[in-house]
Design a protein around this motif. Structure first.
Motif, PDB file in Angstrom:
ATOM      1  N   LYS A 206       0.934  -1.394   0.024  1.00  0.00           N
ATOM      2  CA  LYS A 206       0.090  -0.068   0.077  1.00  0.00           C
ATOM      3  C   LYS A 206       0.897   1.080   0.137  1.00  0.00           C
ATOM      4  CE  LYS A 206      -3.928  -2.108   2.236  1.00  0.00           C
ATOM      5  NZ  LYS A 206      -4.893  -2.218   3.327  1.00  0.00           N
ATOM      6  N   THR A 207       0.688   1.882  -0.925  1.00  0.00           N
ATOM      7  CA  THR A 207       1.685   3.357  -1.198  1.00  0.00           C
ATOM      8  C   THR A 207       1.271   4.374  -0.464  1.00  0.00           C
ATOM      9  OG1 THR A 207       0.488   3.898  -3.233  1.00  0.00           O
ATOM     10  CG2 THR A 207       2.341   2.233  -3.367  1.00  0.00           C
ATOM     11  N   SER A 208       0.071   4.366   0.181  1.00  0.00           N
ATOM     12  CA  SER A 208      -0.297   5.607   1.005  1.00  0.00           C
ATOM     13  C   SER A 208       0.301   5.413   2.264  1.00  0.00           C
ATOM     14  CB  SER A 208      -1.777   5.657   1.000  1.00  0.00           C
ATOM     15  OG  SER A 208      -2.208   4.442   1.572  1.00  0.00           O
ATOM     16  N   ILE A 209       0.719   4.257   2.743  1.00  0.00           N
ATOM     17  CA  ILE A 209       1.094   4.049   3.895  1.00  0.00           C
ATOM     18  C   ILE A 209       2.657   4.507   4.094  1.00  0.00           C
ATOM     19  CG2 ILE A 209       1.926   2.541   6.057  1.00  0.00           C
ATOM     20  CD1 ILE A 209      -0.373   0.698   4.821  1.00  0.00           C
ATOM     21  N   GLY A 210       2.863   5.542   5.128  1.00  0.00           N
ATOM     22  CA  GLY A 210       4.314   5.824   5.411  1.00  0.00           C
ATOM     23  C   GLY A 210       5.076   5.203   6.909  1.00  0.00           C
TER      24      GLY A 210
ATOM     25  N   THR B  17      -4.530   4.344   8.527  1.00  0.00           N
ATOM     26  CA  THR B  17      -4.700   3.457   7.381  1.00  0.00           C
ATOM     27  C   THR B  17      -5.621   2.055   7.623  1.00  0.00           C
ATOM     28  OG1 THR B  17      -2.849   4.539   6.128  1.00  0.00           O
ATOM     29  CG2 THR B  17      -4.258   2.746   4.970  1.00  0.00           C
ATOM     30  N   CYS B  18      -4.890   1.572   8.609  1.00  0.00           N
ATOM     31  CA  CYS B  18      -5.457   0.331   9.114  1.00  0.00           C
ATOM     32  C   CYS B  18      -5.036  -0.017  10.449  1.00  0.00           C
ATOM     33  CB  CYS B  18      -4.796  -0.846   8.194  1.00  0.00           C
ATOM     34  SG  CYS B  18      -3.206  -1.256   8.314  1.00  0.00           S
ATOM     35  N   MET B  19      -5.800  -0.928  10.922  1.00  0.00           N
ATOM     36  CA  MET B  19      -5.470  -1.444  12.343  1.00  0.00           C
ATOM     37  C   MET B  19      -5.972  -3.157  12.482  1.00  0.00           C
ATOM     38  SD  MET B  19      -7.564  -0.095  15.712  1.00  0.00           S
ATOM     39  CE  MET B  19      -7.786   1.344  14.984  1.00  0.00           C
ATOM     40  N   HIS B  20      -5.071  -3.636  13.427  1.00  0.00           N
ATOM     41  CA  HIS B  20      -5.506  -5.103  13.605  1.00  0.00           C
ATOM     42  C   HIS B  20      -5.066  -5.230  15.186  1.00  0.00           C
ATOM     43  CE1 HIS B  20      -5.235  -6.953   9.617  1.00  0.00           C
ATOM     44  NE2 HIS B  20      -4.219  -6.059   9.334  1.00  0.00           N
ATOM     45  N   ILE B  21      -6.146  -5.879  15.758  1.00  0.00           N
ATOM     46  CA  ILE B  21      -5.963  -6.163  17.234  1.00  0.00           C
ATOM     47  C   ILE B  21      -6.253  -7.561  17.378  1.00  0.00           C
ATOM     48  CG2 ILE B  21      -6.812  -5.701  19.525  1.00  0.00           C
ATOM     49  CD1 ILE B  21      -7.745  -3.071  18.469  1.00  0.00           C
ATOM     50  N   TYR B  22      -5.614  -8.272  18.081  1.00  0.00           N
ATOM     51  CA  TYR B  22      -5.952  -9.650  18.376  1.00  0.00           C
ATOM     52  C   TYR B  22      -5.428 -10.187  19.516  1.00  0.00           C
ATOM     53  CZ  TYR B  22      -6.717 -10.285  13.382  1.00  0.00           C
ATOM     54  OH  TYR B  22      -7.450 -10.281  12.069  1.00  0.00           O
ATOM     55  N   HIS B  23      -6.284 -10.832  20.453  1.00  0.00           N
ATOM     56  CA  HIS B  23      -5.821 -11.176  21.908  1.00  0.00           C
ATOM     57  C   HIS B  23      -6.019 -12.688  21.998  1.00  0.00           C
ATOM     58  CE1 HIS B  23      -5.587 -11.285  26.112  1.00  0.00           C
ATOM     59  NE2 HIS B  23      -5.293  -9.818  26.229  1.00  0.00           N
ATOM     60  N   SER B  24      -5.217 -13.477  22.666  1.00  0.00           N
ATOM     61  CA  SER B  24      -5.220 -14.799  23.036  1.00  0.00           C
ATOM     62  C   SER B  24      -6.383 -15.122  24.019  1.00  0.00           C
ATOM     63  CB  SER B  24      -4.017 -15.227  23.521  1.00  0.00           C
ATOM     64  OG  SER B  24      -2.921 -15.225  22.652  1.00  0.00           O
ATOM     65  N   LEU B  25      -7.047 -16.299  23.991  1.00  0.00           N
ATOM     66  CA  LEU B  25      -7.901 -16.996  24.793  1.00  0.00           C
ATOM     67  C   LEU B  25      -6.929 -18.283  25.150  1.00  0.00           C
ATOM     68  CD1 LEU B  25     -11.456 -16.490  23.906  1.00  0.00           C
ATOM     69  CD2 LEU B  25     -10.035 -15.111  25.759  1.00  0.00           C
ATOM     70  N   GLY B  26      -7.419 -18.822  26.348  1.00  0.00           N
ATOM     71  CA  GLY B  26      -6.673 -20.092  26.679  1.00  0.00           C
ATOM     72  C   GLY B  26      -5.372 -20.009  26.990  1.00  0.00           C
ATOM     73  N   LYS B  27      -4.527 -21.051  27.118  1.00  0.00           N
ATOM     74  CA  LYS B  27      -3.204 -21.019  27.868  1.00  0.00           C
ATOM     75  C   LYS B  27      -2.160 -20.535  27.063  1.00  0.00           C
ATOM     76  CE  LYS B  27       0.145 -24.233  30.313  1.00  0.00           C
ATOM     77  NZ  LYS B  27       0.358 -25.515  30.135  1.00  0.00           N
ATOM     78  N   VAL B  28      -1.308 -19.476  27.263  1.00  0.00           N
ATOM     79  CA  VAL B  28      -0.449 -18.975  26.683  1.00  0.00           C
ATOM     80  C   VAL B  28       0.920 -19.110  27.614  1.00  0.00           C
ATOM     81  CG1 VAL B  28       0.622 -17.049  25.580  1.00  0.00           C
ATOM     82  CG2 VAL B  28      -1.776 -17.300  25.338  1.00  0.00           C
TER      83      VAL B  28
ATOM     84  N   SER C  66      -1.145   1.179  11.147  1.00  0.00           N
ATOM     85  CA  SER C  66      -0.566   1.998   9.677  1.00  0.00           C
ATOM     86  C   SER C  66      -1.123   3.334   9.522  1.00  0.00           C
ATOM     87  CB  SER C  66      -0.711   1.054   8.483  1.00  0.00           C
ATOM     88  OG  SER C  66      -0.287  -0.196   8.646  1.00  0.00           O
ATOM     89  N   SER C  67      -0.139   4.144   9.084  1.00  0.00           N
ATOM     90  CA  SER C  67      -0.557   5.602   8.845  1.00  0.00           C
ATOM     91  C   SER C  67       0.085   6.192   7.821  1.00  0.00           C
ATOM     92  CB  SER C  67      -0.540   6.351  10.181  1.00  0.00           C
ATOM     93  OG  SER C  67      -1.016   7.732   9.850  1.00  0.00           O
ATOM     94  N   PRO C  68      -0.381   7.214   7.245  1.00  0.00           N
ATOM     95  CA  PRO C  68       0.704   8.027   6.194  1.00  0.00           C
ATOM     96  C   PRO C  68       1.718   8.594   6.918  1.00  0.00           C
ATOM     97  CG  PRO C  68      -1.423   8.666   5.648  1.00  0.00           C
ATOM     98  CD  PRO C  68      -1.593   7.798   6.879  1.00  0.00           C
ATOM     99  N   ARG C  69       1.601   9.000   8.501  1.00  0.00           N
ATOM    100  CA  ARG C  69       2.685   9.739   9.088  1.00  0.00           C
ATOM    101  C   ARG C  69       3.218   8.849  10.266  1.00  0.00           C
ATOM    102  NH1 ARG C  69       3.190  12.069   5.112  1.00  0.00           N
ATOM    103  NH2 ARG C  69       1.830  14.115   4.648  1.00  0.00           N
ATOM    104  N   ARG C  70       4.554   8.988  10.774  1.00  0.00           N
ATOM    105  CA  ARG C  70       5.084   8.231  11.655  1.00  0.00           C
ATOM    106  C   ARG C  70       4.941   8.589  13.075  1.00  0.00           C
ATOM    107  NH1 ARG C  70       8.725  10.676  14.668  1.00  0.00           N
ATOM    108  NH2 ARG C  70       8.975  12.433  12.933  1.00  0.00           N
ATOM    109  N   LYS C  71       4.683   9.833  13.244  1.00  0.00           N
ATOM    110  CA  LYS C  71       4.002  10.183  14.779  1.00  0.00           C
ATOM    111  C   LYS C  71       2.858   9.582  15.189  1.00  0.00           C
ATOM    112  CE  LYS C  71       3.915  14.104  17.803  1.00  0.00           C
ATOM    113  NZ  LYS C  71       3.915  15.792  17.883  1.00  0.00           N
TER     114      LYS C  71
END
Length: 147
Positions: A30-34, A83-94, A106-111
């Protein structure tokens, strides 16, 4: 406007490096992500009263937790130019040393990715009904305190 249905953010057991890699790889063209930023929550082998944690067994009120994760996601997109976001959490034994929480933004900008990630992780710790039972090497357990 149609309201989005909360998605299931739970993964059974530890979150693998392959799962994390595949989630990240989807965005590398994705070229819009910086900038991208990742938070990996890992089970620590803390020692409490001379007893070492070997794993955490996670449980949740899944429907309520998925709704809270959804609310955090929507609020974050409203507050930050992501631009995007993923959130995942475990269930069960870790086991100690394994990943139990994966957040990727992800975003166009670092800050923005740094600020957004901090906001998300703090909101998860404060608002999401996920509970961890710390399992000790002597076969005892206790409910985890958020830290």
């Amino acid at each position: 406007m149609e309201k989005k249905k909360p998605k299931n953010v739970f993964v059974q057991g530890a979150i693998s490096s392959e799962f994390i890699g595949n989630s990240i790889a989807k965005h590398q063209t994705k070229t819009s992500i910086g900038a991208h930023n990742i938070f990996l929550g890992q089970v620590r082998a803390d020692e409490i009263d001379g007893n070492r944690i070997v794993a955490i067994d996670y449980t949740a009120y899944e429907d309520m937790a998925n709704q809270k994760f959804h609310d955090i996601r929507e609020a974050t997109f409203e507050k930050f130019d992501l631009t995007c976001m993923h959130i995942y959490h475990s269930l069960g034994k870790v086991n100690a040393g394994e990943i139990c929480l994966f957040v990727f933004v992800s975003s166009p900008r670092r800050k923005i990715v740094f600020e957004a990630l901090e906001y998300i992780v703090e909101a998860i710790k404060a608002d999401v009904p996920v509970f961890g039972k710390e399992l000790f090497e002597d076969q005892t357990h206790q409910w985890k305190q958020n830290s």
